[in-house]
Design an enzyme around this catalytic site. Sequence first.
Site, PDB file in Angstrom:
ATOM      1  CB  VAL A 128     -11.749  46.162 -10.111  1.00  0.00           C
ATOM      2  CG1 VAL A 128     -12.496  46.066 -11.700  1.00  0.00           C
ATOM      3  CG2 VAL A 128     -10.417  46.110 -10.223  1.00  0.00           C
ATOM      4  CG  HIS A 179     -13.215  45.836 -19.244  1.00  0.00           C
ATOM      5  ND1 HIS A 179     -12.835  45.825 -20.677  1.00  0.00           N
ATOM      6  CD2 HIS A 179     -11.855  45.865 -18.641  1.00  0.00           C
ATOM      7  CE1 HIS A 179     -11.748  46.324 -20.924  1.00  0.00           C
ATOM      8  NE2 HIS A 179     -10.960  46.406 -19.632  1.00  0.00           N
ATOM      9  CG  PHE A 222      -5.348  40.678  -3.946  1.00  0.00           C
ATOM     10  CD1 PHE A 222      -4.903  40.851  -5.294  1.00  0.00           C
ATOM     11  CD2 PHE A 222      -6.763  40.728  -3.482  1.00  0.00           C
ATOM     12  CE1 PHE A 222      -5.678  41.081  -6.220  1.00  0.00           C
ATOM     13  CE2 PHE A 222      -7.712  40.859  -4.550  1.00  0.00           C
ATOM     14  CZ  PHE A 222      -7.192  41.116  -5.846  1.00  0.00           C
ATOM     15  NE  ARG A 245     -16.628  45.952   1.278  1.00  0.00           N
ATOM     16  CZ  ARG A 245     -17.741  46.434   1.477  1.00  0.00           C
ATOM     17  NH1 ARG A 245     -17.997  47.570   1.135  1.00  0.00           N
ATOM     18  NH2 ARG A 245     -18.598  45.436   1.843  1.00  0.00           N
ATOM     19  CB  SER A 255      -6.747  46.759 -11.450  1.00  0.00           C
ATOM     20  OG  SER A 255      -7.247  47.530 -10.123  1.00  0.00           O
ATOM     21  CG  PHE A 256      -4.512  44.203 -17.206  1.00  0.00           C
ATOM     22  CD1 PHE A 256      -5.097  42.805 -17.005  1.00  0.00           C
ATOM     23  CD2 PHE A 256      -3.561  44.075 -17.839  1.00  0.00           C
ATOM     24  CE1 PHE A 256      -4.758  41.851 -17.733  1.00  0.00           C
ATOM     25  CE2 PHE A 256      -3.125  43.206 -18.917  1.00  0.00           C
ATOM     26  CZ  PHE A 256      -3.741  41.958 -18.759  1.00  0.00           C
ATOM     27  CD  GLU A 257      -2.309  48.400 -17.101  1.00  0.00           C
ATOM     28  OE1 GLU A 257      -3.107  49.018 -16.345  1.00  0.00           O
ATOM     29  OE2 GLU A 257      -2.558  47.808 -18.350  1.00  0.00           O
ATOM     30  CD1 TRP A 290     -10.563  52.502 -13.186  1.00  0.00           C
ATOM     31  CD2 TRP A 290      -9.538  52.866 -14.831  1.00  0.00           C
ATOM     32  NE1 TRP A 290     -11.706  52.657 -14.074  1.00  0.00           N
ATOM     33  CE2 TRP A 290     -10.847  52.573 -15.103  1.00  0.00           C
ATOM     34  CE3 TRP A 290      -8.483  52.826 -16.129  1.00  0.00           C
ATOM     35  CZ2 TRP A 290     -11.298  52.678 -16.480  1.00  0.00           C
ATOM     36  CZ3 TRP A 290      -9.167  52.820 -17.244  1.00  0.00           C
ATOM     37  CH2 TRP A 290     -10.262  52.964 -17.704  1.00  0.00           C
TER      38      TRP A 290
HETATM   39  C1  DLZ Z   1     -10.606  49.408 -18.368  1.00  0.00           C
HETATM   40  C2  DLZ Z   1     -10.708  49.591 -17.287  1.00  0.00           C
HETATM   41  C3  DLZ Z   1     -12.153  49.513 -16.737  1.00  0.00           C
HETATM   42  C4  DLZ Z   1     -13.296  49.273 -17.470  1.00  0.00           C
HETATM   43  N1  DLZ Z   1     -12.425  49.371 -15.338  1.00  0.00           N
HETATM   44  C5  DLZ Z   1     -11.427  49.608 -14.609  1.00  0.00           C
HETATM   45  C6  DLZ Z   1     -11.405  49.586 -13.029  1.00  0.00           C
HETATM   46  O1  DLZ Z   1     -12.688  49.509 -12.591  1.00  0.00           O
HETATM   47  N2  DLZ Z   1     -10.601  49.487 -12.211  1.00  0.00           N
HETATM   48  C7  DLZ Z   1      -9.332  49.440 -12.755  1.00  0.00           C
HETATM   49  O2  DLZ Z   1      -8.131  49.405 -11.880  1.00  0.00           O
HETATM   50  N3  DLZ Z   1      -8.793  49.442 -14.037  1.00  0.00           N
HETATM   51  C8  DLZ Z   1      -9.969  49.490 -14.811  1.00  0.00           C
HETATM   52  N4  DLZ Z   1      -9.740  49.531 -16.346  1.00  0.00           N
HETATM   53  C9  DLZ Z   1      -8.358  49.552 -16.759  1.00  0.00           C
HETATM   54  C10 DLZ Z   1      -7.449  48.264 -16.837  1.00  0.00           C
HETATM   55  O3  DLZ Z   1      -7.063  47.963 -15.480  1.00  0.00           O
HETATM   56  C11 DLZ Z   1      -6.386  48.648 -17.888  1.00  0.00           C
HETATM   57  O4  DLZ Z   1      -5.565  49.569 -17.109  1.00  0.00           O
HETATM   58  C12 DLZ Z   1      -6.524  48.799 -18.969  1.00  0.00           C
HETATM   59  O5  DLZ Z   1      -7.365  47.649 -19.502  1.00  0.00           O
HETATM   60  C13 DLZ Z   1      -5.364  48.675 -20.015  1.00  0.00           C
HETATM   61  O6  DLZ Z   1      -4.551  47.681 -19.876  1.00  0.00           O
END
Ligand code: DLZ
Length: 157
Positions: free
Chosen positions: A89, A96, A121, A135, A65-67, A31
């Site tokens: 992010v 979110h 991190f 950055r 990033s969540f993953e 992402w």
């Molecule tokens: C959904 C989402 C959003 C809105 N923004 C970001 C972001 O700015 N940076 C990032 O790394 N990931 C974002 N995601 C995706 C979430 O991290 C994740 O991949 C989804 O919610 C699926 O679990």
Amino acid sequence: MSSEFNNLNNIDLKKIPDASNFKFGIVVSKWNREITDNLLKGCIDLLKSKGALDININILKVPGSFELIYGCKKMQQEDVNAIIAIGSVIRGETKHFDFICNATSNGIKDLNLSGNIPVIFCVLTDENMEQAIDRSGGKFGNKGTESAIAAIEMAAI
Ligand code: DLZ
């Protein structure tokens, strides 16, 4: 975090340990790829400049990033001395941003407590794209490079 007064310009690279005997795992979020690609490049360049070998750098790409949390958890099962979690992010119009930042930072903190391999991190949490660019190789340095230094220092502990 890289800033005007705290970035790589203040670090003496000669004081960073040699990394030729260490193995690294890098988990990268796709992402905001234009940002994370630059962070990844800064990270790899620094590791190699301190002697790390290509075969000792294991890269795993995840959707967002969540993953990173799950990716790093899997990486902790590999033969590596330190792991770097790379993500970007950027605040949008919804909550979110807060959920992802909190979950990702807490998840990686938890992996450092529960696992035996340190996880660095390297997740930029920015208000806008300009801050992220600054950055990730821009005017405030490259957080990927700084995270590689942290990874080498942790691997050496
Ligand atoms: C959904 C989402 C959003 C809105 N923004 C970001 C972001 O700015 N940076 C990032 O790394 N990931 C974002 N995601 C995706 C979430 O991290 C994740 O991949 C989804 O919610 C699926 O679990």
